[in-house]
Write a protein that holds these residues in place. Structure first.
Motif, PDB file in Angstrom:
ATOM      1  N   PRO A 152       0.799  -1.234   0.000  1.00  8.11           N
ATOM      2  CA  PRO A 152       0.000   0.000   0.000  1.00  8.11           C
ATOM      3  C   PRO A 152       0.829   1.280   0.000  1.00  8.11           C
ATOM      4  N   LEU A 153       1.963   1.284   0.678  1.00  8.48           N
ATOM      5  CA  LEU A 153       2.765   2.496   0.814  1.00  8.48           C
ATOM      6  C   LEU A 153       3.229   3.025  -0.537  1.00  8.48           C
ATOM      7  N   CYS A 154       3.567   2.132  -1.434  1.00  5.07           N
ATOM      8  CA  CYS A 154       3.906   2.473  -2.821  1.00  5.07           C
ATOM      9  C   CYS A 154       3.613   1.224  -3.639  1.00  5.07           C
ATOM     10  N   ASN A 155       2.622   1.321  -4.498  1.00  7.69           N
ATOM     11  CA  ASN A 155       2.091   0.145  -5.192  1.00  7.69           C
ATOM     12  C   ASN A 155       3.049  -0.464  -6.202  1.00  7.69           C
ATOM     13  N   ALA A 156       2.640  -1.645  -6.674  1.00  8.68           N
ATOM     14  CA  ALA A 156       3.228  -2.230  -7.875  1.00  8.68           C
ATOM     15  C   ALA A 156       2.721  -1.418  -9.065  1.00  8.68           C
ATOM     16  N   HIS A 157       3.632  -0.858  -9.849  1.00  6.56           N
ATOM     17  CA  HIS A 157       3.257  -0.103 -11.039  1.00  6.56           C
ATOM     18  C   HIS A 157       3.572  -0.959 -12.269  1.00  6.56           C
ATOM     19  N   THR A 158       4.825  -0.918 -12.741  1.00  6.38           N
ATOM     20  CA  THR A 158       5.222  -1.818 -13.832  1.00  6.38           C
ATOM     21  C   THR A 158       5.015  -3.271 -13.417  1.00  6.38           C
ATOM     22  N   ASP A 201     -13.123  -4.742  -8.584  1.00  7.76           N
ATOM     23  CA  ASP A 201     -13.887  -4.838  -7.338  1.00  7.76           C
ATOM     24  C   ASP A 201     -13.532  -6.086  -6.545  1.00  7.76           C
ATOM     25  N   GLU A 202     -12.997  -7.104  -7.209  1.00  2.00           N
ATOM     26  CA  GLU A 202     -12.635  -8.343  -6.527  1.00  2.00           C
ATOM     27  C   GLU A 202     -11.197  -8.326  -6.009  1.00  2.00           C
ATOM     28  N   MET A 203     -10.451  -7.247  -6.320  1.00  2.26           N
ATOM     29  CA  MET A 203      -9.034  -7.198  -5.923  1.00  2.26           C
ATOM     30  C   MET A 203      -8.686  -5.981  -5.074  1.00  2.26           C
ATOM     31  N   ILE A 204      -9.563  -4.990  -4.997  1.00  2.79           N
ATOM     32  CA  ILE A 204      -9.284  -3.758  -4.255  1.00  2.79           C
ATOM     33  C   ILE A 204      -9.998  -3.798  -2.910  1.00  2.79           C
ATOM     34  N   VAL A 205      -9.262  -3.441  -1.850  1.00  2.00           N
ATOM     35  CA  VAL A 205      -9.832  -3.398  -0.500  1.00  2.00           C
ATOM     36  C   VAL A 205      -9.650  -1.998   0.077  1.00  2.00           C
ATOM     37  N   SER A 206     -10.318  -1.727   1.208  1.00  2.00           N
ATOM     38  CA  SER A 206     -10.299  -0.369   1.758  1.00  2.00           C
ATOM     39  C   SER A 206      -9.673  -0.260   3.143  1.00  2.00           C
ATOM     40  N   LYS A 222      -1.977   9.296  -1.858  1.00  2.00           N
ATOM     41  CA  LYS A 222      -1.026   9.766  -2.859  1.00  2.00           C
ATOM     42  C   LYS A 222      -1.109   8.919  -4.133  1.00  2.00           C
ATOM     43  N   MET A 223      -0.680   9.522  -5.231  1.00  2.92           N
ATOM     44  CA  MET A 223      -0.767   8.890  -6.543  1.00  2.92           C
ATOM     45  C   MET A 223      -0.110   7.510  -6.567  1.00  2.92           C
ATOM     46  N   ALA A 224       1.085   7.413  -6.002  1.00  5.01           N
ATOM     47  CA  ALA A 224       1.847   6.158  -6.057  1.00  5.01           C
ATOM     48  C   ALA A 224       1.190   5.033  -5.274  1.00  5.01           C
ATOM     49  N   THR A 225       0.227   5.375  -4.416  1.00  2.00           N
ATOM     50  CA  THR A 225      -0.463   4.362  -3.612  1.00  2.00           C
ATOM     51  C   THR A 225      -1.747   3.868  -4.275  1.00  2.00           C
ATOM     52  N   ARG A 226      -2.086   4.406  -5.448  1.00  3.57           N
ATOM     53  CA  ARG A 226      -3.373   4.119  -6.065  1.00  3.57           C
ATOM     54  C   ARG A 226      -3.256   3.498  -7.458  1.00  3.57           C
ATOM     55  N   VAL A 227      -2.032   3.364  -7.952  1.00  2.00           N
ATOM     56  CA  VAL A 227      -1.843   2.898  -9.324  1.00  2.00           C
ATOM     57  C   VAL A 227      -2.327   1.463  -9.507  1.00  2.00           C
ATOM     58  N   ALA A 228      -2.000   0.584  -8.576  1.00  5.62           N
ATOM     59  CA  ALA A 228      -2.384  -0.827  -8.725  1.00  5.62           C
ATOM     60  C   ALA A 228      -3.900  -0.981  -8.768  1.00  5.62           C
ATOM     61  N   GLY A 229      -4.618  -0.184  -7.990  1.00  7.43           N
ATOM     62  CA  GLY A 229      -6.078  -0.232  -8.021  1.00  7.43           C
ATOM     63  C   GLY A 229      -6.620   0.139  -9.386  1.00  7.43           C
ATOM     64  N   SER A 230      -6.016   1.144 -10.004  1.00  9.60           N
ATOM     65  CA  SER A 230      -6.438   1.546 -11.344  1.00  9.60           C
ATOM     66  C   SER A 230      -6.166   0.438 -12.359  1.00  9.60           C
ATOM     67  N   LEU A 231      -5.014  -0.217 -12.245  1.00 10.45           N
ATOM     68  CA  LEU A 231      -4.695  -1.342 -13.136  1.00 10.45           C
ATOM     69  C   LEU A 231      -5.767  -2.432 -13.017  1.00 10.45           C
ATOM     70  N   CYS A 232      -6.121  -2.742 -11.783  1.00  3.07           N
ATOM     71  CA  CYS A 232      -7.121  -3.798 -11.548  1.00  3.07           C
ATOM     72  C   CYS A 232      -8.475  -3.413 -12.138  1.00  3.07           C
ATOM     73  N   LEU A 233      -8.898  -2.167 -11.940  1.00  2.00           N
ATOM     74  CA  LEU A 233     -10.189  -1.720 -12.463  1.00  2.00           C
ATOM     75  C   LEU A 233     -10.238  -1.807 -13.984  1.00  2.00           C
ATOM     76  N   ARG A 269      -4.493  -2.219  -1.646  1.00  2.00           N
ATOM     77  CA  ARG A 269      -5.219  -1.243  -0.842  1.00  2.00           C
ATOM     78  C   ARG A 269      -4.757   0.170  -1.221  1.00  2.00           C
ATOM     79  N   PRO A 270      -5.623   0.982  -1.851  1.00  2.00           N
ATOM     80  CA  PRO A 270      -5.238   2.361  -2.199  1.00  2.00           C
ATOM     81  C   PRO A 270      -5.293   3.284  -0.991  1.00  2.00           C
ATOM     82  N   LEU A 271      -4.380   4.274  -0.992  1.00  2.00           N
ATOM     83  CA  LEU A 271      -4.388   5.306   0.040  1.00  2.00           C
ATOM     84  C   LEU A 271      -4.708   6.648  -0.633  1.00  2.00           C
TER      85      LEU A 271
END
Length: 639
Positions: A514-520, A556-561, A539-550, A535-537
């Motif tokens: 969560p602190l800094c997502n998997a991007h590449t 919705d099956e891979m993102i948690v809060s 800052k931008m770097a904490t939300r990239v993986a969630g966008s990839l999943c969406l 888990r997105p927080l």
């Protein structure tokens, strides 16, 4: 007459030296220093012409040469300093710094060690040696040298901040909270007195600090780039007329410039390799400006071949590059570096193009007044978080993060080319969780959660990378201290790109940081058909993986809060194999059709964004936030 001239020279030199001494505390004086440095250089050379045996003029000339980017002459001057004063520890450190800046790290290390032998109590030499050790992969030696520097000089902000980053890289978490509190205090004090922060923007994106403070760090670095740009004393550039390039009576093309040091064997080129050639040449004319020399790799050759215009500007000064961009009549200039290695952001501070954009290289705000837009998406940079960005947000449909797998990695989908677990010493009978992120992205909270997951899922293991290898022993020991059996932690070496993607499918579930997502890495594992939990927080770097999943349609099956939900999701998927297998099968099935991997579709949407930017500019409006729609109502024509 000669006496008066010498007095004049001494006055200029004293002004230059005085301002150099207080520059660290008043960085705006750099503009003035640059204006007098040419005169000071002339005086130093005149002094050397009539005197012998003085090292100070050589030292001061070297400082000027370094500011001008003339590293070769700077080193020559430092060589003269050391010829005159072989035991000058300051001269050795200064030459070492110059070597380090141009990548000659082993020579820098030798100079720092020599300086320490001469003056063992010189804290700066120990800190610079630590930095060189870190750059060359000797992390434990770097930690030891940083600690020695702080022992000699406890109030040493650069050493404190760099030590923290080095410890974070190898998951050494003792006194972590205390150190972060200390570093945050250092940053706040530095920002308040307009000192360039000791924490770099790229490090700040992975730190648990207030996003607003991270924005302030970027602003200070952006202002520093403006100071560097001002040294070249360029006149304001003239821009192409703000006229639509396409309308009922005219069919022109939008001139787009990409600036990067990463046209070569680098994740950016792995991800964007097809983009430059996929642009529609009826609508867009693409210029790629390479800040790094040719590395001879297939990625460099591909971009050179496919981009309409590819210009190697690596040997040019920043002002000459800016002039070239302006002469090419670029209308929209894209910064693919941000605050990453090899960046020359002073080019953008010179503002050679009327519209300037940040994209891809740096997952955060540049804090720059001279960058108009940030290309992102609604999940990664929601409007409610716009206050932590200096740029106007451009929301692409689906996901802003492009990739090239459909063009370059189709073999991953071939079932006859799959690896086996035994190829890597992975247990055949265990449920394997995996995280292939660099270790600096991990923190005690996420690793404790992983340990809890391992203890709750029978016969499970966690697969990590030696990224770097120096972190392995620390993480193994930490896991054992949390009650995890030693054989539940598996490390393997970093692999080449193709192999890395294919072997990712050997795991059962990817656990994101969560602190800094998997991007590449996130795109790698999703293309391999491996589901994740993220888990997105904020800052931008904490939300990239969630966008990839969406963008796969299965987000919705891979993102948690929350971290509690993170743990429960991972455990439930591991214990319900049919449910996990269903998710895996559906992920594999959508790879060739979902928006995430549709590069051509992504390029069309990016072009829509570019035309919208230009049409806003032509209408006389200031840059403003907008969302790109997947329709052609105002693309590419101005309606």
């Amino acid at each position: 007459m000669l006496v008066e001239w010498m007095k004049h020279c001494i006055a200029i030199i004293n002004v230059f030296r005085y301002n150099q001494a207080i520059l660290k505390h008043l960085p705006t004086l750099e503009i003035y220093i640059w204006n007098v440095s040419a005169a000071a250089a002339s005086c130093y050379m005149a002094t050397l012409a009539v005197t012998t045996g003085l090292s100070a003029p050589f030292n001061n000339l070297a400082v000027i040469y370094k500011q001008q980017g003339n590293y070769s002459d700077a080193i020559s001057c430092y060589n003269e300093v050391l010829r005159i004063e072989p035991m000058a520890a300051d001269g050795l450190v200064n030459r070492g710094n110059t070597y380090k800046e141009i990548g000659r790290v082993s020579e820098a290390i030798q100079d720092y060690i020599h300086a320490i032998n001469i003056r063992p109590t010189m804290a700066e030499a120990h800190a610079n040696l630590a930095s060189a050790y870190k750059d060359s992969g000797h992390v434990d030696a770097a930690i030891k040298s940083y600690r020695k520097a702080l022992l000699l000089r406890p109030d040493f902000p650069e050493a404190t901040c760099n030590l923290l980053h080095t410890l974070q890289c190898v998951c050494c978490w003792e006194d972590r909270d205390k150190m972060f509190n200390e570093v945050e205090g250092i940053i706040q004090r530095q920002v308040s007195i307009s000192v360039l922060p000791s924490v770099q923007p790229f490090h700040a994106i992975a730190y648990p600090i207030d996003p607003v403070l991270a924005l302030e760090i970027s602003r200070k670095y952006a202002a520093h780039c403006s100071v560097i740009a001002s040294r070249f004393a360029l006149s304001p550039f003239k821009y192409p007329a703000p006229l639509p390039v396409k309308h009922e009576r005219q069919s022109g093309r939008l001139r787009i410039g990409y600036v990067s040091s990463d046209f070569g064997n680098h994740p950016l080129s792995h991800l964007m390799g097809s983009v430059f050639g996929m642009h529609n040449r009826e609508n867009v004319e693409v210029f790629c400006y390479a800040l790094s020399p040719n590395d001879g790799t297939e990625w460099r050759q591909r971009t050179q071949f496919e981009a309409e215009h590819f210009i190697d500007v690596s040997a040019m000064s920043s002002d000459m590059i800016a002039k070239l961009i302006n002469e090419d009549k670029i209308q929209i200039l894209i910064n693919l570096n941000g605050y990453t290695k090899g960046a020359r952001n002073e080019i953008f501070a010179m503002q050679p193009a009327p519209i300037q954009v940040s994209y891809m290289g740096f997952p955060g705000t540049t804090g720059a007044t001279y960058i108009d837009y940030l290309v992102t998406d609604e999940f990664v940079s929601p409007t409610r978080f716009s206050h932590i960005y200096s740029e106007k947000l451009v929301h692409l449909p689906h996901c802003y993060f492009v990739n090239d797998y459909k063009q370059k990695n189709l073999d991953v989908l071939d079932p006859t080319l799959q690896h086996k677990r035994s190829d890597y010493g992975l247990p055949e009978d265990k449920f394997i969780f995996a995280c292939f992120n660099q270790l600096y992205k991990m923190d005690p909270e996420i690793f404790n959660t992983w340990c809890n997951i391992l203890k709750r899922v029978p016969n499970s293991a966690l697969w990590l990378l030696r990224f770097p290898a120096a972190g392995e022993m620390r993480l193994r020991a930490y896991a054992v201290a949390q009650g995890v059996h030693p054989d539940q932690i598996i490390f393997t070496d970093v692999a080449m790109k193709q192999e890395h993607i294919r072997r990712s499918a050997l795991a059962d579930l990817f656990l994101d940081t969560p602190l800094c997502n998997a991007h590449t890495t996130g795109t790698d594992i999703l293309w391999a058909g491996l589901p994740m939990v993220t888990r997105p927080l904020e800052k931008m770097a904490t939300r990239v993986a969630g966008s990839l999943c969406l963008a796969t349609g299965l987000g919705d099956e891979m993102i948690v809060s929350s971290m509690k939900e993170y743990e429960e999701k991972a455990v439930s998927l591991a214990l319900d194999r049919p449910k996990l297998q269903s998710l895996t099968n559906r992920l594999k099935a959508v790879r060739l059709t979902c928006p995430l991997f549709d590069t051509e579709r992504w390029v069309r949407n990016l072009e829509r964004a570019y035309f919208k930017m230009w049409n806003i500019h032509c209408s006389g409006q200031q840059p403003h936030r907008f969302k790109v729609a997947e329709n052609d109502f105002d693309f590419p024509y101005d309606r």
